[in-house]
Design an enzyme around this catalytic site. Structure first.
Site, mmCIF file in Angstrom:
data_model
loop_
_atom_site.group_PDB
_atom_site.id
_atom_site.type_symbol
_atom_site.label_atom_id
_atom_site.label_comp_id
_atom_site.label_asym_id
_atom_site.label_seq_id
_atom_site.Cartn_x
_atom_site.Cartn_y
_atom_site.Cartn_z
ATOM 1 N N GLN A 97 0.814 -1.207 0.000
ATOM 2 C CA GLN A 97 0.000 0.000 0.000
ATOM 3 C C GLN A 97 0.853 1.264 0.000
ATOM 4 O O GLN A 97 2.055 1.226 0.267
ATOM 5 C CB GLN A 97 -0.929 0.006 1.219
ATOM 6 C CG GLN A 97 -0.215 -0.180 2.552
ATOM 7 C CD GLN A 97 -1.105 -0.746 3.623
ATOM 8 O OE1 GLN A 97 -2.321 -0.554 3.612
ATOM 9 N NE2 GLN A 97 -0.523 -1.459 4.586
ATOM 10 N N TYR A 127 -9.239 5.537 20.115
ATOM 11 C CA TYR A 127 -9.454 4.282 19.375
ATOM 12 C C TYR A 127 -8.673 3.129 19.989
ATOM 13 O O TYR A 127 -9.226 2.058 20.271
ATOM 14 C CB TYR A 127 -9.043 4.481 17.913
ATOM 15 C CG TYR A 127 -9.081 3.209 17.088
ATOM 16 C CD1 TYR A 127 -10.288 2.738 16.575
ATOM 17 C CD2 TYR A 127 -7.928 2.489 16.819
ATOM 18 C CE1 TYR A 127 -10.339 1.577 15.813
ATOM 19 C CE2 TYR A 127 -7.968 1.327 16.064
ATOM 20 C CZ TYR A 127 -9.178 0.879 15.565
ATOM 21 O OH TYR A 127 -9.222 -0.274 14.821
ATOM 22 N N GLU A 172 0.877 -8.830 11.530
ATOM 23 C CA GLU A 172 0.737 -7.666 10.653
ATOM 24 C C GLU A 172 1.295 -8.067 9.296
ATOM 25 O O GLU A 172 2.447 -8.503 9.182
ATOM 26 C CB GLU A 172 1.499 -6.469 11.223
ATOM 27 C CG GLU A 172 1.723 -5.336 10.237
ATOM 28 C CD GLU A 172 0.438 -4.704 9.720
ATOM 29 O OE1 GLU A 172 0.265 -4.685 8.477
ATOM 30 O OE2 GLU A 172 -0.379 -4.242 10.536
ATOM 31 N N ASP A 203 0.034 -13.335 6.913
ATOM 32 C CA ASP A 203 -1.414 -13.317 6.802
ATOM 33 C C ASP A 203 -2.026 -13.825 8.103
ATOM 34 O O ASP A 203 -1.771 -14.954 8.536
ATOM 35 C CB ASP A 203 -1.807 -14.221 5.631
ATOM 36 C CG ASP A 203 -3.308 -14.334 5.440
ATOM 37 O OD1 ASP A 203 -4.061 -13.667 6.175
ATOM 38 O OD2 ASP A 203 -3.729 -15.089 4.546
ATOM 39 N N GLY A 204 -2.852 -12.986 8.729
ATOM 40 C CA GLY A 204 -3.457 -13.358 9.995
ATOM 41 C C GLY A 204 -4.364 -14.565 9.894
ATOM 42 O O GLY A 204 -4.428 -15.393 10.819
ATOM 43 N N ASP A 221 -7.368 -4.963 14.417
ATOM 44 C CA ASP A 221 -7.221 -3.522 14.213
ATOM 45 C C ASP A 221 -6.931 -3.289 12.741
ATOM 46 O O ASP A 221 -5.792 -3.155 12.328
ATOM 47 C CB ASP A 221 -6.085 -2.993 15.094
ATOM 48 C CG ASP A 221 -5.817 -1.516 14.870
ATOM 49 O OD1 ASP A 221 -6.687 -0.836 14.296
ATOM 50 O OD2 ASP A 221 -4.727 -1.046 15.254
ATOM 51 N N ASP A 224 -9.889 0.308 6.577
ATOM 52 C CA ASP A 224 -11.194 0.130 5.950
ATOM 53 C C ASP A 224 -11.182 -1.019 4.947
ATOM 54 O O ASP A 224 -10.118 -1.439 4.487
ATOM 55 C CB ASP A 224 -11.621 1.439 5.269
ATOM 56 C CG ASP A 224 -11.853 2.544 6.290
ATOM 57 O OD1 ASP A 224 -12.704 2.350 7.164
ATOM 58 O OD2 ASP A 224 -11.165 3.582 6.222
ATOM 59 N N TYR A 289 -11.402 10.356 12.221
ATOM 60 C CA TYR A 289 -11.984 9.259 11.443
ATOM 61 C C TYR A 289 -13.271 9.762 10.805
ATOM 62 O O TYR A 289 -13.900 10.700 11.325
ATOM 63 C CB TYR A 289 -12.254 8.049 12.324
ATOM 64 C CG TYR A 289 -11.026 7.216 12.640
ATOM 65 C CD1 TYR A 289 -9.742 7.598 12.222
ATOM 66 C CD2 TYR A 289 -11.135 6.040 13.367
ATOM 67 C CE1 TYR A 289 -8.628 6.847 12.514
ATOM 68 C CE2 TYR A 289 -10.010 5.266 13.668
ATOM 69 C CZ TYR A 289 -8.765 5.674 13.240
ATOM 70 O OH TYR A 289 -7.665 4.918 13.537
#
Length: 345
Positions: A97, A127, A172, A203-204, A221, A224, A289
């Site tokens: 990203q 948050y 993560e 990958d979780g 956590d 979007d 947010y």
């Protein structure tokens, strides 16, 4: 699989990102990074191979116009969040990203992923504290906690305030988020310093598949539901969390905004309620947010609602908290009439 409405939104959002970076739009809008007063282009912090590769997705620098960062998104059409930029600290593309960090005039340092604000130093605690402490203080004796996402380290920092916790595992997927947070956001990344923390860059979902009936609390956590985070808002991911939970365990995930995303929240909660014992929606307020609010989907395995804490922070811990209180824990589950009807009726 994701609900059709969610898939349509994801397709439209990704199409928008591609259009924003196209040459035709770059020459039509004054917010192209070529016109940025900061003179930084995507690729300046990349290797030569990365710099010469075709552009991918959104360029965060394009969202800085006349010294102001503007967060726009398909998931919150017709509105934007703007922060005045004092200095751009970092901009590059990770393996997954677009990553932008800047010093703002009013909110300290800001972390932006794929054009969306993830953290500001001014309001991040509202948050981080709520997504961590709601499930942890609703559990009598949490010992093993898993964090999916949360690469900035803020959730780790909060979990570490619970002395009963013996092991904190974080998955993560993007090492770049961890690295940039450790460099620019030490007040959050200090969470990595706790000796109970183990880091897995992977990958979780795969990690949970390999570790079933293993955790008392799982906190997701996520950003979007676009890009690498989109899978975290789909029913199969919640099924994976259910299998990775111990009996009596609690899941707490980022649950989007009641003012904007009821069409995403309701079907997801309905779907996962077929598996989990109790599924509730709580929320917190956070100015940077979208619409100043973000929700949490709180689901349990073999236990009732988490709307009342079963433990309270010690006097010492409570002095260190800036947002969470036992009273606010309960209040977070009290929804406005319109949201309660839309989600549960």
């Amino acid at each position: 699989a994701a609900e059709p409405s969610m898939l349509l939104r994801l397709f439209r959002y990704r199409l928008l990102l591609l259009l924003v970076t196209s040459n035709s739009l770059a020459t039509s809008f004054p917010w192209s990074s070529m016109n940025s007063p900061f003179g930084i282009r995507s690729g300046n912090n990349m290797s030569s191979d990365q710099a010469t590769s075709p552009p991918q997705g959104l360029n965060g620098m394009d969202l800085i116009i006349d010294g102001w960062f503007h967060e726009r998104g398909e998931l919150w059409p017709g509105q934007a969040m703007s922060l005045k930029v004092k200095k751009v600290l970092d901009h590059h593309r990770s393996l997954f990203q677009d990553v932008l960090v800047f010093e703002s005039e009013s909110h300290g340092k800001v972390l932006v992923l794929d054009g969306v604000i993830q953290v500001t130093e001014r309001d991040e605690f509202s948050y981080q504290e709520m997504i961590a402490h709601i499930p942890l203080y609703a559990h009598e004796n949490p010992k093993k906690v898993l964090v999916i996402g949360g690469g900035d380290g803020g959730v780790l920092r909060e979990i570490a305030k619970h002395p009963s916790v013996e092991e904190i595992v974080i998955c993560e997927i993007d090492q770049g988020v961890i690295d940039v947070s450790k460099k620019y956001l030490p007040s959050l990344a200090c969470g990595y310093d706790d000796k109970r923390v183990t880091v897995h860059v992977m990958d979780g979902a795969k990690f949970m598949e390999e570790h079933q009936d293993a955790f008392d609390v799982i906190v997701t956590d996520s950003s979007d539901p676009v890009g690498p985070a989109s899978i975290l808002f789909e029913t199969p991911f919640y099924n994976a969390m259910y299998k990775s939970l111990r009996e009596g365990g609690i899941v707490c995930t980022q649950g989007e905004c009641m003012w904007l995303h009821l069409d995403l929240i309701k079907p997801l909660m309905h779907s996962i309620s077929q598996k989990f014992t109790d599924v509730s929606y709580a929320y917190t307020t956070i100015p940077t947010y979208p619409s100043g609010q973000i929700g949490f989907i709180v689901a349990t395995k073999g236990r009732g609602s988490c709307s009342k804490p079963v433990r309270k922070p010690s006097e010492e811990v409570q002095k260190d908290l800036q947002y969470y209180t036992p009273e606010l824990h309960e209040a977070a589950f009290v929804l406005p009439a319109f949201a309660k009807r839309a989600i549960f009726d």
